[in-house]
Scaffold this motif. Structure first.
Motif, short mmCIF file in Angstrom:
data_model
loop_
_atom_site.label_atom_id
_atom_site.label_comp_id
_atom_site.label_asym_id
_atom_site.label_seq_id
_atom_site.Cartn_x
_atom_site.Cartn_y
_atom_site.Cartn_z
N VAL A 129 -17.49 7.42 9.74
CA VAL A 129 -16.46 6.69 8.64
C VAL A 129 -15.47 7.45 8.24
O VAL A 129 -14.31 6.92 8.19
CB VAL A 129 -17.45 6.58 7.39
CG1 VAL A 129 -16.53 6.03 6.19
CG2 VAL A 129 -18.38 5.44 7.50
N ALA A 130 -15.36 8.84 8.21
CA ALA A 130 -14.34 9.85 7.92
C ALA A 130 -13.19 9.63 8.81
O ALA A 130 -12.20 9.58 8.61
CB ALA A 130 -14.83 11.15 7.57
N SER A 131 -13.85 9.84 10.08
CA SER A 131 -12.85 9.66 11.24
C SER A 131 -12.06 8.52 11.47
O SER A 131 -10.80 8.51 11.50
CB SER A 131 -13.78 9.84 12.58
OG SER A 131 -12.93 9.86 13.75
N SER A 132 -12.84 7.32 11.17
CA SER A 132 -12.14 5.98 11.24
C SER A 132 -11.15 5.90 10.12
O SER A 132 -10.09 5.13 10.15
CB SER A 132 -12.97 4.95 11.26
OG SER A 132 -14.04 4.89 10.19
N SER A 133 -11.52 6.48 8.79
CA SER A 133 -10.83 6.42 7.79
C SER A 133 -9.34 7.05 7.70
O SER A 133 -8.12 6.67 7.77
CB SER A 133 -11.51 6.71 6.34
OG SER A 133 -10.40 6.67 5.29
N LEU A 134 -9.39 8.30 8.54
CA LEU A 134 -8.19 9.06 8.80
C LEU A 134 -7.36 8.28 9.77
O LEU A 134 -6.13 8.64 9.79
CB LEU A 134 -8.79 10.52 9.21
CG LEU A 134 -9.44 11.24 8.22
CD1 LEU A 134 -10.17 12.66 8.82
CD2 LEU A 134 -8.50 11.77 7.14
N HIS A 135 -8.12 8.00 11.01
CA HIS A 135 -7.20 7.23 11.96
C HIS A 135 -6.62 5.97 11.20
O HIS A 135 -5.41 5.74 11.72
CB HIS A 135 -8.19 6.66 13.00
CG HIS A 135 -7.64 6.19 14.06
ND1 HIS A 135 -6.71 6.46 14.98
CD2 HIS A 135 -7.81 4.70 14.37
CE1 HIS A 135 -6.14 5.53 15.72
NE2 HIS A 135 -6.71 4.55 15.50
N ALA A 136 -7.14 5.19 10.47
CA ALA A 136 -6.45 3.98 9.96
C ALA A 136 -5.30 4.64 8.91
O ALA A 136 -4.17 3.93 8.81
CB ALA A 136 -7.48 3.34 8.81
N GLN A 137 -5.53 5.81 8.02
CA GLN A 137 -4.15 6.18 7.45
C GLN A 137 -3.39 6.68 8.38
O GLN A 137 -2.04 6.47 8.24
CB GLN A 137 -4.79 7.50 6.54
CG GLN A 137 -5.93 7.23 5.57
CD GLN A 137 -6.31 8.37 4.61
OE1 GLN A 137 -5.55 9.08 4.18
NE2 GLN A 137 -7.34 8.42 4.59
#
Length: 436
Positions: A125-133
């Protein structure tokens, strides 16, 4: 014959007068549309396909975050099952078990819920959130790239128009000189050589004019493309006030670039995302604990079955051996994260170089503003003197031709210096992350 023609003309005139007023009016041709730089940037942001694509990619990246978070919520399935079986039959092939098949109809629900996977889902979840940002910032970087293209095309079009004006004025002035020298030659006051020199200068000016006209058309084609328009349009471009002198502190500009450039911020977030994904891949070795439950009704069944069913339990999966699959995935993710770190470092070095070059170019272009104005003033005075000497017979046509050439070059340099400086300032603003 004359009366017949008069009758035809009068009839046509009366017929024209009987037309509706809106049709009888002469067609009006509208001039080019006025366009300011801010308006051009707004059109590009709204219409350019690359900006639209980057925004859609950012929205898609945010959906991945929702996909990863779905593991936190229970998965529920509803089922309807009807089975007709041969009496006392069993499934005997295809597995180690030997289940009995019953005639039945049943409906129910099954629920599964992840209890813990010891950090893998949270890291995903953290990885995908950082990728979205990072994708959001990448969209900002694309926007800045397009705005820089618009600014370049806008100033280049103004520059081409200014040079076209210089070329038109040059042709006008050299045509006047050629006509005067021609008349003097007819009266045997000047030689044929003077006429040849004047005509050569005029021909060169006309060639320059043709090239300038082509440059204007090409500049507006570039501007239309930067605005996201497939059709080439000609605009009445609004003149902008000259920017101030470039900042003197190069180190301050570099610090601003490191903080504000969306490309660098996007790469930082992408690198953090890669490291969190590497942790998630490492967590594949940890056990997974999940809850499962099922309940339903069996309104039609054989006597050996009940009319309802329910069950619940915990399931623990512990990875033991998989041919080094998890180890390879973790190593791959870690190496990709380290590579992303090096890409970020290389991009930071490139930004530092670009900021320095843009700062130097802006300072040089600013200094050229004063120098080209001085050159134009000197060239104008030199031409005036050369023309006076030529009229008095003290100077040659070569001297006058050189003075004309020097003035044309000075006018060209002075006309382009203004827009060259505005272009260099747009480059500098882009390099420090101020163009958004």
């Amino acid at each position: 014959m004359t009366n017949r023609v008069f009758t035809i003309v009068l009839t046509a005139a009366l017929g024209w007068c009987n037309l509706p007023f809106s049709l009888a009016q002469a067609p009006q041709t509208s001039g080019p549309q006025s366009l300011s730089l801010k308006e051009a940037e707004g059109i590009a942001v709204k219409n350019h396909p690359l900006i639209q694509a980057s925004q859609l990619m950012a929205l898609a990246a945010h959906q991945v975050v929702a996909e990863m978070k779905s593991a936190y919520y229970p998965f529920t399935n509803g089922s309807l099952t009807g089975v007709g079986a041969e009496s006392a039959s069993r499934i005997a092939a295809g597995g180690l078990n030997n289940p009995i098949i019953y005639n039945r109809y049943a409906n129910g629900v099954a629920v599964s819920q992840l209890v813990t996977d010891f950090g893998r889902t949270s890291n995903l979840v953290a990885s995908s959130s950082l990728h979205a940002q990072a994708q959001d910032l990448s969209a900002q970087a694309t926007r800045a790239d397009i705005l820089l293209q618009v600014d370049h095309a806008y100033y280049q079009a103004q520059r081409a128009q200014a040079l076209l004006t210089v070329a038109q004025e040059t042709v006008k002035q050299r045509q006047l000189v050629a006509d005067q020298v021609g008349e003097l030659a007819k009266n045997r006051l000047k030689s044929g050589l003077d006429v040849s020199f004047a005509n050569v200068n005029l021909a060169v000016a006309k060639l320059t004019l043709v090239s300038a006209q082509n440059d204007v058309a090409a500049a507006f084609a570039q501007l239309s493309a930067a605005l996201g328009d497939q059709d080439t349009r000609t605009y009445l471009l609004v003149e902008l006030p000259m920017p101030d002198a470039p900042p003197m502190e190069e180190s301050v500009l570099l610090a601003q670039a490191m903080q504000n450039r969306p490309e660098l911020a996007s790469l930082r977030l992408s690198t953090q995302s890669a490291y969190r994904f590497a942790k998630a891949e490492r967590d594949l070795w940890f056990p997974t604990i999940s809850f499962a439950g099922a309940a339903g009704l069996t309104p039609y069944h054989q006597e050996t079955l009940t009319d309802r069913y329910a069950a619940a339990g915990l399931n623990v999966n512990v990875p033991i051996f998989n041919g080094r699959l998890f180890s390879a995935r973790a190593a791959e993710a870690r190496l990709r994260a380290e590579a992303a770190d090096q890409v970020l470092r290389a991009q930071a070095d490139s930004v530092a170089r670009d900021v320095k070059l843009a700062w130097l170019n802006a300072n040089t272009a600013f200094q050229r503003l004063t120098l080209t104005a001085q050159l134009l003033n000197e060239a104008t005075q030199a031409l005036d003197l050369a023309q006076a000497r030529y009229k008095l017979g003290l100077g040659s046509i070569v001297e006058l031709s050189q003075a004309q050439l020097n003035l044309t070059q000075a006018q060209t340099g002075n006309a382009g210096a203004k827009y060259d400086y505005q272009i260099s300032r747009a480059d500098l603003d882009y390099q420090i992350g101020a163009l958004r």
